[in-house]
Design an enzyme around this catalytic site. Sequence first.
Site, PDB file in Angstrom:
ATOM      1  CG  ASP A  13      54.050 102.619  57.835  1.00  0.00           C
ATOM      2  OD1 ASP A  13      54.790 101.619  57.834  1.00  0.00           O
ATOM      3  OD2 ASP A  13      54.279 103.649  57.175  1.00  0.00           O
ATOM      4  CD  GLU A 141      61.890  98.946  53.221  1.00  0.00           C
ATOM      5  OE1 GLU A 141      61.916  99.490  54.334  1.00  0.00           O
ATOM      6  OE2 GLU A 141      60.914  99.033  52.456  1.00  0.00           O
ATOM      7  CE  LYS A 225      71.365 119.850  56.701  1.00  0.00           C
ATOM      8  NZ  LYS A 225      70.705 118.924  57.668  1.00  0.00           N
ATOM      9  CB  THR A 249      56.600 108.557  58.159  1.00  0.00           C
ATOM     10  OG1 THR A 249      56.669 108.912  59.525  1.00  0.00           O
ATOM     11  CG2 THR A 249      56.877 107.069  57.991  1.00  0.00           C
ATOM     12  CG  ASP A 253      59.457 105.841  50.834  1.00  0.00           C
ATOM     13  OD1 ASP A 253      60.621 105.503  50.543  1.00  0.00           O
ATOM     14  OD2 ASP A 253      58.856 105.432  51.835  1.00  0.00           O
ATOM     15  N   GLY A 288      51.226 109.994  58.202  1.00  0.00           N
ATOM     16  CA  GLY A 288      51.282 108.716  57.492  1.00  0.00           C
ATOM     17  C   GLY A 288      52.340 108.703  56.413  1.00  0.00           C
ATOM     18  CB  SER A 292      51.546 111.561  53.754  1.00  0.00           C
ATOM     19  OG  SER A 292      52.791 111.004  53.376  1.00  0.00           O
TER      20      SER A 292
END
Length: 300
Positions: A13, A141, A225, A249, A253, A288, A292
Amino acid sequence: MSEITVLGIFVADISFSGPKIPSIGETILGKKYNVGPGGKGCNQAIAIARLGGTINFISKIGKDAYGELALKTLEKNKISTENIIQDASQQTGVAGILVDQNTGKNAINVIVGAPNSLKISEIEKKISLIKSSKIFLTQLEVPKDVTLHCLKTAKESGCITILNPAPASEISKEFYNNIDFFTPNETEAEFYTGIKITNEQQAKQAANKLISLGIKKVIITLGEKGLLYSDGKEEIYLKASSVKAIDTTGAGDAFNGGLAYGISEAKSIKECLELANKVAGLSTTKLGAGDSMPYLEDLK
Ligand code: ADP
């Protein structure tokens, strides 16, 4: 026996954080930039590993500098690199990410790279991992024939399957029959149902529509939310954690990783959702994606 197998991609990324996401034709002066691990599959695998889950990660990378970053990242997070296919003729994937530092919201362009060339024959060599897992988690993906083959194998072997249908794209009816948990965000849920989601009521309508397509359990993540869960009978709505989000980001995940871990620990559905919601909320407080993901200790 490993508990959770994740099939998905790693990308480097390259993320730019600034006062806004520039519009077409506009140049802005940003504040910070970072190169770090990303790719939905890898982020989800890291989230699970950091929570203490036993994890297999199946992916494909090139033999280049970003491929090295992938291997280092996995080692650092105590994820085996044994199931990473390295192909010198392919490039490791990259994502360009623009982040609005005030809201943490982003815009992303992903170049998948090596995993685009994944073949069912390559995955067959790793299929015993999926067969012996309790949970199989994947996204959209990698090529769809590979994804569907793995979902079907997982289901036939008695795994609990989770499909995070991201990025949103057409899937056949066969997919729906092999999914236990379907975890779109608002935009993805709109893509699959045609229902625009701006409130809880619309989220319920979209969840019901997905259940009528053959999916067993639907979780629509609603960003700041929170989320809505439905299995057609029971509905659970949870508000998001009140955190200061600086970069969302990888929030989805973190959520999927938290959910898979919760299920592997045989927690109740409510507890799984609370855990995933908390893990995802915490992930937004750091810059990140892969980097993160919170650790189990951070949740206390
Ligand atoms: P994605 O990252 O896939 O677009 P969402 O934006 O729906 O997914 O976020 C996934 C989950 O992350 C949410 O359900 C929530 O738990 C958490 N989350 C996202 N944004 C925030 C936020 N601003 N504050 C707290 N939690 C958040």
